[in-house]
Write a protein that holds these residues in place. Structure first.
Motif, PDB file in Angstrom:
ATOM      1  N   ARG A 347       4.413  15.687  19.544  1.00 34.11           N
ATOM      2  CA  ARG A 347       4.440  14.917  21.198  1.00 34.11           C
ATOM      3  C   ARG A 347       3.147  15.110  21.543  1.00 34.11           C
ATOM      4  O   ARG A 347       2.811  16.503  21.648  1.00 34.11           O
ATOM      5  N   PHE A 348       2.677  14.490  22.301  1.00 40.41           N
ATOM      6  CA  PHE A 348       2.402  14.599  23.372  1.00 40.41           C
ATOM      7  C   PHE A 348       2.589  14.104  24.805  1.00 40.41           C
ATOM      8  O   PHE A 348       2.912  13.216  25.116  1.00 40.41           O
ATOM      9  N   GLY A 349       3.548  15.267  25.412  1.00 39.17           N
ATOM     10  CA  GLY A 349       4.507  14.843  26.170  1.00 39.17           C
ATOM     11  C   GLY A 349       5.615  14.055  25.548  1.00 39.17           C
ATOM     12  O   GLY A 349       6.179  14.546  24.857  1.00 39.17           O
ATOM     13  N   GLY A 350       5.599  12.596  26.248  1.00 37.23           N
ATOM     14  CA  GLY A 350       6.304  12.139  26.190  1.00 37.23           C
ATOM     15  C   GLY A 350       5.853  10.933  25.456  1.00 37.23           C
ATOM     16  O   GLY A 350       7.202  10.429  24.029  1.00 37.23           O
ATOM     17  N   LEU A 351       4.972  11.263  24.617  1.00 41.02           N
ATOM     18  CA  LEU A 351       4.227   9.885  24.028  1.00 41.02           C
ATOM     19  C   LEU A 351       4.414  11.286  22.140  1.00 41.02           C
ATOM     20  O   LEU A 351       4.616  12.060  22.149  1.00 41.02           O
ATOM     21  N   VAL A 352       5.269  10.423  21.109  1.00 38.25           N
ATOM     22  CA  VAL A 352       5.566  10.277  20.150  1.00 38.25           C
ATOM     23  C   VAL A 352       4.164  10.269  19.107  1.00 38.25           C
ATOM     24  O   VAL A 352       4.610   8.692  18.546  1.00 38.25           O
ATOM     25  N   ALA A 353       3.597  10.875  18.649  1.00 37.54           N
ATOM     26  CA  ALA A 353       2.353  10.740  17.684  1.00 37.54           C
ATOM     27  C   ALA A 353       2.252  10.575  16.638  1.00 37.54           C
ATOM     28  O   ALA A 353       2.071   9.939  15.376  1.00 37.54           O
ATOM     29  N   ASN A 354       3.303  11.140  15.897  1.00 36.85           N
ATOM     30  CA  ASN A 354       4.059  11.889  14.964  1.00 36.85           C
ATOM     31  C   ASN A 354       5.143  11.743  14.719  1.00 36.85           C
ATOM     32  O   ASN A 354       5.698  12.469  15.471  1.00 36.85           O
ATOM     33  N   GLY A 371      -3.497   2.352   7.992  1.00 38.77           N
ATOM     34  CA  GLY A 371      -2.256   2.236   9.427  1.00 38.77           C
ATOM     35  C   GLY A 371      -3.467   1.537  10.190  1.00 38.77           C
ATOM     36  O   GLY A 371      -4.486   2.506  10.566  1.00 38.77           O
ATOM     37  N   PRO A 372      -3.293   0.498  11.050  1.00 43.67           N
ATOM     38  CA  PRO A 372      -3.500   0.191  12.453  1.00 43.67           C
ATOM     39  C   PRO A 372      -4.114   1.741  13.704  1.00 43.67           C
ATOM     40  O   PRO A 372      -3.645   2.486  13.340  1.00 43.67           O
ATOM     41  N   ASN A 373      -5.552   1.039  14.332  1.00 42.88           N
ATOM     42  CA  ASN A 373      -5.236   1.445  15.252  1.00 42.88           C
ATOM     43  C   ASN A 373      -4.373   2.871  15.812  1.00 42.88           C
ATOM     44  O   ASN A 373      -3.340   2.231  15.927  1.00 42.88           O
ATOM     45  N   GLY A 374      -4.360   3.479  16.008  1.00 41.96           N
ATOM     46  CA  GLY A 374      -2.891   4.959  16.898  1.00 41.96           C
ATOM     47  C   GLY A 374      -2.051   5.105  16.460  1.00 41.96           C
ATOM     48  O   GLY A 374      -0.825   5.343  17.325  1.00 41.96           O
ATOM     49  N   ALA A 375      -1.824   4.837  14.680  1.00 41.98           N
ATOM     50  CA  ALA A 375      -0.795   4.979  14.160  1.00 41.98           C
ATOM     51  C   ALA A 375      -0.704   6.382  13.736  1.00 41.98           C
ATOM     52  O   ALA A 375       0.496   6.763  13.799  1.00 41.98           O
ATOM     53  N   GLY A 376      -1.853   7.104  14.150  1.00 41.95           N
ATOM     54  CA  GLY A 376      -1.232   8.727  14.258  1.00 41.95           C
ATOM     55  C   GLY A 376      -1.966   9.018  13.469  1.00 41.95           C
ATOM     56  O   GLY A 376      -1.118  10.169  12.779  1.00 41.95           O
ATOM     57  N   LYS A 377      -2.787   8.453  12.534  1.00 44.03           N
ATOM     58  CA  LYS A 377      -3.424   9.156  11.253  1.00 44.03           C
ATOM     59  C   LYS A 377      -3.958  10.467  11.626  1.00 44.03           C
ATOM     60  O   LYS A 377      -4.370  11.705  10.719  1.00 44.03           O
ATOM     61  N   SER A 378      -5.019  10.445  12.807  1.00 46.04           N
ATOM     62  CA  SER A 378      -5.515  11.361  13.160  1.00 46.04           C
ATOM     63  C   SER A 378      -4.855  12.804  13.674  1.00 46.04           C
ATOM     64  O   SER A 378      -5.281  13.634  13.329  1.00 46.04           O
ATOM     65  N   THR A 379      -4.127  12.160  13.903  1.00 46.29           N
ATOM     66  CA  THR A 379      -2.792  14.019  14.767  1.00 46.29           C
ATOM     67  C   THR A 379      -2.664  13.795  13.642  1.00 46.29           C
ATOM     68  O   THR A 379      -2.232  15.418  13.373  1.00 46.29           O
ATOM     69  N   MET A 380      -2.280  13.035  12.381  1.00 47.45           N
ATOM     70  CA  MET A 380      -1.819  13.668  11.304  1.00 47.45           C
ATOM     71  C   MET A 380      -2.725  14.616  10.600  1.00 47.45           C
ATOM     72  O   MET A 380      -2.647  16.249   9.995  1.00 47.45           O
ATOM     73  N   PHE A 419     -14.451  15.379  11.240  1.00 51.51           N
ATOM     74  CA  PHE A 419     -13.945  14.407  12.257  1.00 51.51           C
ATOM     75  C   PHE A 419     -13.899  13.224  12.116  1.00 51.51           C
ATOM     76  O   PHE A 419     -15.635  12.227  12.313  1.00 51.51           O
ATOM     77  N   GLN A 420     -12.305  12.162  12.828  1.00 53.72           N
ATOM     78  CA  GLN A 420     -13.299  11.242  13.728  1.00 53.72           C
ATOM     79  C   GLN A 420     -14.127  10.783  14.930  1.00 53.72           C
ATOM     80  O   GLN A 420     -15.182  10.142  14.480  1.00 53.72           O
ATOM     81  N   HIS A 421     -13.933  11.467  14.651  1.00 48.67           N
ATOM     82  CA  HIS A 421     -15.110  11.154  16.099  1.00 48.67           C
ATOM     83  C   HIS A 421     -16.283  13.141  15.868  1.00 48.67           C
ATOM     84  O   HIS A 421     -15.774  13.717  16.493  1.00 48.67           O
TER      85      HIS A 421
HETATM   86  P1  ADP Z   1      -5.606   6.665  14.489  1.00 50.97           P
HETATM   87  O1  ADP Z   1      -5.573   7.515  14.125  1.00 50.97           O
HETATM   88  O2  ADP Z   1      -4.315   6.758  13.150  1.00 50.97           O
HETATM   89  O3  ADP Z   1      -5.660   5.890  15.277  1.00 50.97           O
HETATM   90  P2  ADP Z   1      -4.010   8.646  16.404  1.00 50.97           P
HETATM   91  O4  ADP Z   1      -3.782  10.083  16.266  1.00 50.97           O
HETATM   92  O5  ADP Z   1      -5.623   9.171  17.243  1.00 50.97           O
HETATM   93  O6  ADP Z   1      -4.309   7.810  16.163  1.00 50.97           O
HETATM   94  O7  ADP Z   1      -3.612   8.691  18.252  1.00 50.97           O
HETATM   95  C1  ADP Z   1      -2.028   8.627  18.043  1.00 50.97           C
HETATM   96  C2  ADP Z   1      -2.023   8.436  19.221  1.00 50.97           C
HETATM   97  O8  ADP Z   1      -1.385   9.537  20.100  1.00 50.97           O
HETATM   98  C3  ADP Z   1      -2.369   7.095  20.037  1.00 50.97           C
HETATM   99  O9  ADP Z   1      -1.292   6.902  20.830  1.00 50.97           O
HETATM  100  C4  ADP Z   1      -3.303   8.329  21.054  1.00 50.97           C
HETATM  101  O10 ADP Z   1      -3.457   7.752  22.532  1.00 50.97           O
HETATM  102  C5  ADP Z   1      -1.728   9.401  20.449  1.00 50.97           C
HETATM  103  N1  ADP Z   1      -2.829  11.154  21.564  1.00 50.97           N
HETATM  104  C6  ADP Z   1      -4.060  11.326  20.017  1.00 50.97           C
HETATM  105  N2  ADP Z   1      -4.342  12.612  20.722  1.00 50.97           N
HETATM  106  C7  ADP Z   1      -3.985  12.989  21.949  1.00 50.97           C
HETATM  107  C8  ADP Z   1      -3.914  13.780  22.966  1.00 50.97           C
HETATM  108  N3  ADP Z   1      -4.721  14.666  22.236  1.00 50.97           N
HETATM  109  N4  ADP Z   1      -3.435  13.684  23.890  1.00 50.97           N
HETATM  110  C9  ADP Z   1      -2.212  12.885  24.199  1.00 50.97           C
HETATM  111  N5  ADP Z   1      -2.181  11.477  23.355  1.00 50.97           N
HETATM  112  C10 ADP Z   1      -3.283  11.944  22.397  1.00 50.97           C
END
Ligand code: ADP
Ligand code: MG
Length: 586
Positions: A347-354, A371-380, A419-421
């Motif tokens: 979770r990032f605050g209220g956002l559940v990224a995974n 998965g589509p952009n923003g799916a949470g892959k990099s977060t994983m 890293f993606q970036h």
């Molecule tokens: P993907 O790699 O699949 O495109 P990400 O894992 O980068 O997706 O992002 C998933 C979601 O988590 C997105 O909505 C992104 O905005 C959010 N997110 C990613 N990193 C952070 C962070 N450090 N703080 C807040 N939100 C984040």
């Protein structure tokens, strides 16, 4: 040889200095040398390491007062008090560093101002240190039976220390530890993921800078043979920083240039400004302030790089030496499970990224996470590599829970990532960037590096880096600045860096983005080869041809959750996947 000519000329001039320069100039040069020693520490700490300190003058005071007090009150030998001073400064710096270096952003500079002021008032208000009158009657120093009574004689000792400090710091920066230090500014997350202990590295450069300041203070006390609190106040702390910034914040020789310029300018302004303005006062401070702003405007990296540009470009290519290959870790048994993730939520605050994500990777397989952009892959990826640990869930690497591990601990166990970036150090060569990946395969420390006792290991590390660069097909860019490469190539450099750590599990976040068709083919070929060698590969990629032609298994994510899992053909036919990707066209 030509490269060393300016240095040889400089040393020859220095050595001859006392024969032909008037005494006043020698005095000035003595001060320049003393200041330069402190500024060299600041170049390392602030310029290279990115940690701003206004408080170095306090460490100079610590060195000066320790020897002043112990030699005058207890008759200690100055050489003994040097060691005691260094030990005391080391202890104080360790404590202060431990507290302040953990504070990010502007808290660190503020912290250094605070302890700079505290130590200054300590010197001035402790009775046995002579209060604001200070301590007089400090004895001279004898070097191998030669008593350094005059400024002329002391000159040699001071400049010997300056040259040794420059040599030591330069050697250090050109080493395994030096790469870790240079990665601190702007590359902390990457360095940690490559196994660098960044908090420790920060403390180390903080200690080195403090010890150099202490050494300068010791020299000062025995040159002046008198100490009072004034030269160790916060004003001087700021001036030291001026010197480092004006001279060339990232260049060791810039410290000497800065110390020289500021000292001479100050002297000159103090003589002339009262004449010009018709009244006395510390007007030079105002001029300094303006000059500082100008330098920062016109030459952000200070004046040394400007000077360097005037010199003929020297061949800076490093020679690679044939070296024995580094030992490799024993490979995981084919088909054994390397990584399991179960119920991972981030979770990032209220956002559940995974949300409740699970996957596994075996040795000798390519697992694709799509998965589509923003799916949470990099977060994983960040959860798995502990770059940004999961909020909930179980992750195990090689059968061990990673819950309590930091990213550098996980790197040590054999997981490496890109890293993606892209996170490269743009100014550093491709070779040096990749060598950071091999950090954990060396063990030589700071002292060995400063004394050049690390060359055997260093050659092996660089040979390993070169091998990986060749393997990914970037041989001709080995000595180019990493930042000068095309973005697609920079991603490939990241792969070489990850491979330099000899991983058993490789995490690649969109490695093929920005590559041309042939380059993608070559990359796929490389990944197949790595798989054949038993490496596990977890891959995020958008190019479906690339993924489907390579992956053994695929996990599809959407909105942070797992949508499907299976072999590429099955996943491609899965209606839920088609829905997510094509909006249910079929
Ligand atoms: P993907 O790699 O699949 O495109 P990400 O894992 O980068 O997706 O992002 C998933 C979601 O988590 C997105 O909505 C992104 O905005 C959010 N997110 C990613 N990193 C952070 C962070 N450090 N703080 C807040 N939100 C984040
Ligand atoms: Mg991503």
């Amino acid at each position: 040889m030509i490269r060393h000519l300016p240095l040889a000329a400089f040393v020859a001039l220095l050595a001859a200095g006392p024969q032909w320069l008037p005494e006043f100039h020698i005095t000035l040069l003595n001060y320049i040398g003393l200041y330069a020693i402190v500024a060299i520490g600041l170049v390392l700490l602030t310029g290279v390491g990115g940690l701003t300190s206004f408080g170095q003058a306090a460490f100079v005071g610590l060195g000066a007062y320790t020897t002043a007090w112990l030699t005058t009150q207890f008759g200690y030998s100055p050489w003994a008090t040097l060691l005691i001073g260094l030990a005391l400064t080391g202890a104080v710096a360790f404590l202060l560093g431990f507290i302040t270096l953990r504070m990010g952003g502007h808290y660190l500079p503020l912290g250094t101002i605070a302890w700079g002021i505290s130590l200054y008032f300590l010197f001035g208000n402790v009775e046995f240190l002579g209060g604001h009158t200070g301590i007089t009657g400090i004895p001279t120093v004898s070097l191998l039976g030669w008593e350094l009574k005059s400024g002329d004689e002391f000159f040699y000792l001071i400049w010997l220390v300056v040259l040794l400090a420059i040599l030591g710091v330069r050697n250090l920066l050109d080493s395994r530890q030096g790469r870790a230090i240079r990665a601190l500014k702007g590359g902390g997350v990457m360095a940690e993921a490559m196994g660098v202990n960044t908090p420790r590295t920060k403390i180390v450069i903080f200690l080195i800078a403090a010890l150099l300041a202490c050494l300068s203070g010791w020299l000062y006390a025995h040159l002046q043979r008198f100490v009072s609190p004034t030269p160790f106040g916060i004003n001087m702390g700021i001036e030291y920083l001026f010197m480092a910034v004006v001279g060339g914040i990232g260049h060791v020789w810039g410290a000497v240039l800065g110390a020289g310029l500021i000292t001479v300018l100050k002297q000159w302004l103090q003589d002339w400004l009262p004449h010009i303005l018709g009244q006395s006062g510390n007007f030079e401070v105002i001029v300094f302030g303006i000059a500082m702003v100008l330098v920062l405007q016109k030459a952000r990296d200070g004046l040394w790089p400007v000077l360097l540009r005037l010199l003929p470009a020297s061949a800076r290519q490093r020679r690679l030496v044939d070296a024995e290959a580094l030992p490799r870790r024993s490979p995981a048994a084919a088909g054994s499970v390397l990584l399991t993730a179960e119920g991972v939520t981030k979770r990032f605050g209220g956002l559940v990224a995974n949300n409740n994500m699970s996957l596994s990777v075996q040795a000798g397989e390519v697992m694709a996470l799509i998965g589509p952009n923003g799916a949470g892959k990099s977060t994983m990826f960040n959860c798995i590599s502990a770059v940004n640990p999961a909020s909930e869930g179980k992750i195990a690497f090689l059968g061990e829970s990673t819950a309590k591990l930091r990213s550098r601990d996980i790197a040590r166990r054999g997981m490496s990532r890109t890293f993606q970036h892209v996170r490269l150090l743009g100014q550093m060569s491709v070779l040096e960037n990749v060598a950071i990946g091999a950090h954990l395969r060396g063990s030589k420390g700071v002292l060995a590096a400063a004394l050049r006792l690390d060359r055997g290991e260093e050659n092996r590390l660089l040979a390993e880096a070169a091998k990986q660069i060749e393997r990914v097909g970037l041989k001709e860019h080995m000595f180019d600045a990493a930042g000068s490469l095309a973005l697609g190539q920079q991603r490939i450099v990241e792969i070489a860096r990850a491979l330099a750590s000899d991983p058993c599990l490789l995490l690649l976040d969109e490695p093929a983005a920005g590559l041309r068709y042939q380059e993608k083919q070559a990359l796929a070929e490389l990944l197949r080869k790595l798989r054949g060698e038993g490496m596990g590969i977890l891959l995020v990629e958008h190019d479906m041809d690339f993924v489907m032609g390579l992956a053994d298994r695929v996990v599809v994510m959407e909105f942070g959750e797992k949508l499907a899992e299976g072999e590429p053909e099955a996943v491609q036919r899965d209606p839920k996947v088609l829905e997510a990707y094509l909006g249910g066209v079929e």
